[in-house]
Design a protein around this motif. Structure first.
Motif, PDB file in Angstrom:
ATOM      1  N   GLY A  65       2.626   9.829  -9.003  1.00  0.00           N
ATOM      2  CA  GLY A  65       1.329   9.719  -9.392  1.00  0.00           C
ATOM      3  C   GLY A  65       0.508   8.910  -8.548  1.00  0.00           C
ATOM      4  O   GLY A  65       0.979   7.768  -8.017  1.00  0.00           O
ATOM      5  N   MET A  66      -0.722   9.051  -8.210  1.00  0.00           N
ATOM      6  CA  MET A  66      -1.656   8.351  -7.396  1.00  0.00           C
ATOM      7  C   MET A  66      -1.880   6.785  -8.261  1.00  0.00           C
ATOM      8  O   MET A  66      -2.034   5.734  -7.311  1.00  0.00           O
ATOM      9  CB  MET A  66      -2.946   8.915  -7.119  1.00  0.00           C
ATOM     10  CG  MET A  66      -3.850   8.083  -6.335  1.00  0.00           C
ATOM     11  SD  MET A  66      -5.165   9.005  -5.934  1.00  0.00           S
ATOM     12  CE  MET A  66      -4.555  10.161  -4.836  1.00  0.00           C
ATOM     13  N   TRP A  67      -1.873   6.442  -9.521  1.00  0.00           N
ATOM     14  CA  TRP A  67      -2.206   5.308  -9.854  1.00  0.00           C
ATOM     15  C   TRP A  67      -0.898   4.827 -10.813  1.00  0.00           C
ATOM     16  O   TRP A  67      -0.787   5.016 -11.978  1.00  0.00           O
ATOM     17  CB  TRP A  67      -3.300   5.436 -10.977  1.00  0.00           C
ATOM     18  CG  TRP A  67      -4.434   6.099 -10.385  1.00  0.00           C
ATOM     19  CD1 TRP A  67      -5.100   7.453 -10.395  1.00  0.00           C
ATOM     20  CD2 TRP A  67      -5.305   5.285  -9.582  1.00  0.00           C
ATOM     21  NE1 TRP A  67      -5.928   7.388  -9.468  1.00  0.00           N
ATOM     22  CE2 TRP A  67      -6.398   6.332  -8.819  1.00  0.00           C
ATOM     23  CE3 TRP A  67      -5.500   4.055  -8.958  1.00  0.00           C
ATOM     24  CZ2 TRP A  67      -7.273   6.104  -7.901  1.00  0.00           C
ATOM     25  CZ3 TRP A  67      -6.397   3.770  -7.750  1.00  0.00           C
ATOM     26  CH2 TRP A  67      -7.199   4.900  -7.539  1.00  0.00           C
ATOM     27  N   PRO A  68       0.147   4.403 -10.085  1.00  0.00           N
ATOM     28  CA  PRO A  68       1.219   4.277 -10.892  1.00  0.00           C
ATOM     29  C   PRO A  68       1.213   2.900 -11.938  1.00  0.00           C
ATOM     30  O   PRO A  68       0.650   2.007 -11.507  1.00  0.00           O
ATOM     31  CB  PRO A  68       2.337   3.755  -9.529  1.00  0.00           C
ATOM     32  CG  PRO A  68       1.354   3.206  -8.742  1.00  0.00           C
ATOM     33  CD  PRO A  68       0.097   3.919  -8.577  1.00  0.00           C
ATOM     34  N   ASP A  69       1.881   3.215 -12.908  1.00  0.00           N
ATOM     35  CA  ASP A  69       1.965   1.901 -13.816  1.00  0.00           C
ATOM     36  C   ASP A  69       3.331   1.246 -13.629  1.00  0.00           C
ATOM     37  O   ASP A  69       3.843   1.235 -12.395  1.00  0.00           O
ATOM     38  CB  ASP A  69       2.160   2.646 -15.440  1.00  0.00           C
ATOM     39  CG  ASP A  69       3.340   3.938 -15.554  1.00  0.00           C
ATOM     40  OD1 ASP A  69       4.292   3.483 -14.469  1.00  0.00           O
ATOM     41  OD2 ASP A  69       3.533   4.179 -16.473  1.00  0.00           O
ATOM     42  N   ALA A  70       3.664   0.099 -14.259  1.00  0.00           N
ATOM     43  CA  ALA A  70       4.908  -0.660 -13.912  1.00  0.00           C
ATOM     44  C   ALA A  70       6.002   0.178 -13.794  1.00  0.00           C
ATOM     45  O   ALA A  70       6.722  -0.213 -13.097  1.00  0.00           O
ATOM     46  CB  ALA A  70       4.733  -1.855 -15.166  1.00  0.00           C
ATOM     47  N   MET A  72       6.528   3.092 -13.032  1.00  0.00           N
ATOM     48  CA  MET A  72       6.591   3.878 -11.516  1.00  0.00           C
ATOM     49  C   MET A  72       6.579   2.860 -10.326  1.00  0.00           C
ATOM     50  O   MET A  72       7.343   3.344  -9.376  1.00  0.00           O
ATOM     51  CB  MET A  72       5.326   4.820 -11.330  1.00  0.00           C
ATOM     52  CG  MET A  72       5.271   5.855 -12.214  1.00  0.00           C
ATOM     53  SD  MET A  72       6.392   7.102 -11.641  1.00  0.00           S
ATOM     54  CE  MET A  72       5.357   8.562 -11.809  1.00  0.00           C
ATOM     55  N   ARG A  73       6.052   1.972 -10.528  1.00  0.00           N
ATOM     56  CA  ARG A  73       6.115   0.459  -9.280  1.00  0.00           C
ATOM     57  C   ARG A  73       7.561   0.166  -9.426  1.00  0.00           C
ATOM     58  O   ARG A  73       8.085   0.054  -7.822  1.00  0.00           O
ATOM     59  CB  ARG A  73       5.268  -0.414  -9.767  1.00  0.00           C
ATOM     60  CG  ARG A  73       3.707  -0.162  -9.555  1.00  0.00           C
ATOM     61  CD  ARG A  73       2.994  -1.445  -9.549  1.00  0.00           C
ATOM     62  NE  ARG A  73       1.428  -1.013  -9.446  1.00  0.00           N
ATOM     63  CZ  ARG A  73       0.723  -1.104 -10.506  1.00  0.00           C
ATOM     64  NH1 ARG A  73       1.077  -1.679 -11.655  1.00  0.00           N
ATOM     65  NH2 ARG A  73      -0.397  -0.832 -10.228  1.00  0.00           N
ATOM     66  N   GLN A  74       8.286  -0.061 -10.478  1.00  0.00           N
ATOM     67  CA  GLN A  74       9.500  -0.382 -10.532  1.00  0.00           C
ATOM     68  C   GLN A  74      10.705   0.502  -9.781  1.00  0.00           C
ATOM     69  O   GLN A  74      11.459   0.403  -8.862  1.00  0.00           O
ATOM     70  CB  GLN A  74      10.089  -1.007 -11.843  1.00  0.00           C
ATOM     71  CG  GLN A  74      11.591  -1.317 -11.614  1.00  0.00           C
ATOM     72  CD  GLN A  74      12.056  -1.672 -13.213  1.00  0.00           C
ATOM     73  OE1 GLN A  74      11.299  -1.091 -13.984  1.00  0.00           O
ATOM     74  NE2 GLN A  74      13.206  -2.334 -13.313  1.00  0.00           N
ATOM     75  N   TRP A  75      10.331   1.849 -10.272  1.00  0.00           N
ATOM     76  CA  TRP A  75      11.270   2.959  -9.605  1.00  0.00           C
ATOM     77  C   TRP A  75      10.837   3.099  -7.962  1.00  0.00           C
ATOM     78  O   TRP A  75      11.891   3.437  -7.410  1.00  0.00           O
ATOM     79  CB  TRP A  75      10.730   4.267 -10.210  1.00  0.00           C
ATOM     80  CG  TRP A  75      11.309   5.539  -9.558  1.00  0.00           C
ATOM     81  CD1 TRP A  75      12.510   6.186  -9.930  1.00  0.00           C
ATOM     82  CD2 TRP A  75      10.775   6.468  -8.690  1.00  0.00           C
ATOM     83  NE1 TRP A  75      12.800   7.191  -9.135  1.00  0.00           N
ATOM     84  CE2 TRP A  75      11.544   7.242  -8.217  1.00  0.00           C
ATOM     85  CE3 TRP A  75       9.345   6.260  -8.014  1.00  0.00           C
ATOM     86  CZ2 TRP A  75      11.382   8.499  -7.408  1.00  0.00           C
ATOM     87  CZ3 TRP A  75       9.108   7.520  -7.229  1.00  0.00           C
ATOM     88  CH2 TRP A  75      10.068   8.171  -6.782  1.00  0.00           C
TER      89      TRP A  75
END
Length: 109
Positions: A65-70, A72-75
């Motif tokens: 996704g374009m607006w990653p949450d925590a 997604m950022r960790q992944w």
């Protein structure tokens, strides 16, 4: 586009019901291969997020996704790791639930 998912600008008629998660569930099932497949009824836009990565011919392709949450950022950090030599191509997309960026047809009628 997302026009089969929500009442976004550009879709020629109002979607009824207002949301149909069939396409999103199908994409999620194909890309994420969950143990229990999602249906239009069980798909959750907040938690069922597509993120996928693979390496082909020395290039890493990442879909998220374009607006990653925590999460997604960790992944993403784990997927990239310490790879500094391999090029990365990042594919992103606005999720259809972002009402902040998407004006529904009803709001402009």
């Amino acid at each position: 586009g997302n026009h089969d998912i929500s009442n976004a600008i550009g879709y020629s008629k109002v979607l009824s019901p207002e949301k149909d998660a069939s396409s999103a569930a199908g994409i999620f099932n194909r890309m994420m291969r969950p143990a229990v497949e999602r249906t239009a009824e069980t798909f959750n836009y907040q938690t069922d997020k597509v993120h996928y990565s693979f390496v082909k011919d020395g290039v890493r392709f990442v879909f998220m996704g374009m607006w990653p949450d925590a999460y997604m950022r960790q992944w993403f950090d784990q997927e990239i790791g310490t790879e500094t030599i391999i090029p990365v191509i990042l594919f992103t997309h606005d999720p259809p639930i972002l009402r902040i960026r998407t004006v529904s047809i009803r709001s402009i009628q």
